[in-house]
Design an enzyme around this catalytic site. Structure first.
Site, PDB file in Angstrom:
ATOM      1  N   GLY A  13       0.745  -1.245   0.000  1.00  0.00           N
ATOM      2  CA  GLY A  13       0.000   0.000   0.000  1.00  0.00           C
ATOM      3  C   GLY A  13       0.767   1.281   0.000  1.00  0.00           C
ATOM      4  N   ASN A  14       0.340   2.165   0.882  1.00  0.00           N
ATOM      5  CA  ASN A  14       0.754   3.549   0.941  1.00  0.00           C
ATOM      6  C   ASN A  14       1.890   3.726   1.942  1.00  0.00           C
ATOM      7  OD1 ASN A  14       0.654   6.310   0.520  1.00  0.00           O
ATOM      8  ND2 ASN A  14      -1.311   6.620   1.510  1.00  0.00           N
ATOM      9  N   HIS A  15       2.731   4.720   1.723  1.00  0.00           N
ATOM     10  CA  HIS A  15       3.767   5.052   2.707  1.00  0.00           C
ATOM     11  C   HIS A  15       3.134   5.981   3.732  1.00  0.00           C
ATOM     12  CE1 HIS A  15       7.314   7.020   4.447  1.00  0.00           C
ATOM     13  NE2 HIS A  15       7.846   5.828   4.274  1.00  0.00           N
ATOM     14  N   SER A  16       2.411   5.393   4.648  1.00  0.00           N
ATOM     15  CA  SER A  16       1.663   6.153   5.644  1.00  0.00           C
ATOM     16  C   SER A  16       1.333   5.221   6.805  1.00  0.00           C
ATOM     17  CB  SER A  16       0.356   6.687   5.036  1.00  0.00           C
ATOM     18  OG  SER A  16      -0.575   5.624   4.882  1.00  0.00           O
ATOM     19  N   ARG A  54       7.422   4.197  11.636  1.00  0.00           N
ATOM     20  CA  ARG A  54       8.881   4.209  11.662  1.00  0.00           C
ATOM     21  C   ARG A  54       9.477   5.535  11.224  1.00  0.00           C
ATOM     22  NH1 ARG A  54       7.819   1.524   6.824  1.00  0.00           N
ATOM     23  NH2 ARG A  54       9.216   2.059   5.120  1.00  0.00           N
TER      24      ARG A  54
END
Length: 156
Positions: A13-16, A54
């Site tokens: 998915g998303n970098h969130s 992170r």
């Protein structure tokens, strides 16, 4: 444990805060993670949260931007894309979705991927249980909402 003991890690998915680290299919020294780490509640809870947060944790620990970490991730991604993937293994990279796993075409979405050193492909047939499907759907929904917001802004 050495990081090279980890294989088949996919971050979907998303970098969130909705990205999903798929521990069900990840292996440690060839063994599925749930067989090595028998605390499923921790894997479904704290482990996922730590991965999702992170970037913020790096900023907090360093008191600086996480740009160096992002730059290192770019180097790792280029290496993964230009080096043949070990047989049976995969890595994660966000690409233009062609509809694999039912993800809306056109979204930039991270999937399990492998490379022959020249071309890459989304790995097909990774088994997904209902928990994983729900996590992947949540990150896809977030990306669709972001895409819609951008489209609305561009129309103004």
């Amino acid at each position: 444990m050495d990081v090279t003991a980890i294989s088949n890690l996919a971050i979907w998915g998303n970098h969130s805060a909705t990205m999903y680290p798929d521990f069900f299919n990840t292996k440690i020294s060839g063994q599925p993670v749930p067989e090595v780490i028998k605390d499923e509640a921790w894997l479904k809870g704290e482990f996922i949260s730590v991965i999702q947060q992170r970037g913020a944790a790096i900023i907090k620990a360093r008191g600086l931007s996480s740009a160096a970490s992002a730059a290192n991730a770019v180097v790792d991604t280029v290496r993964n894309l230009t080096t043949p993937t070990k047989p049976g293994d995969w890595f994660s990279v966000a690409t233009h979705s062609e509809g694999a796993y039912g993800i809306e075409k056109g979204l930039i979405f991270s999937h399990p991927t492998r490379s022959d050193g020249k071309k890459f492909e989304v790995v097909q047939g990774v088994p997904l249980n209902e928990f994983s499907k729900a996590k992947i759907a949540a990150t896809e929904t977030e990306l669709k909402e972001e895409k819609s917001l951008v489209a609305d802004l561009l129309q103004k």
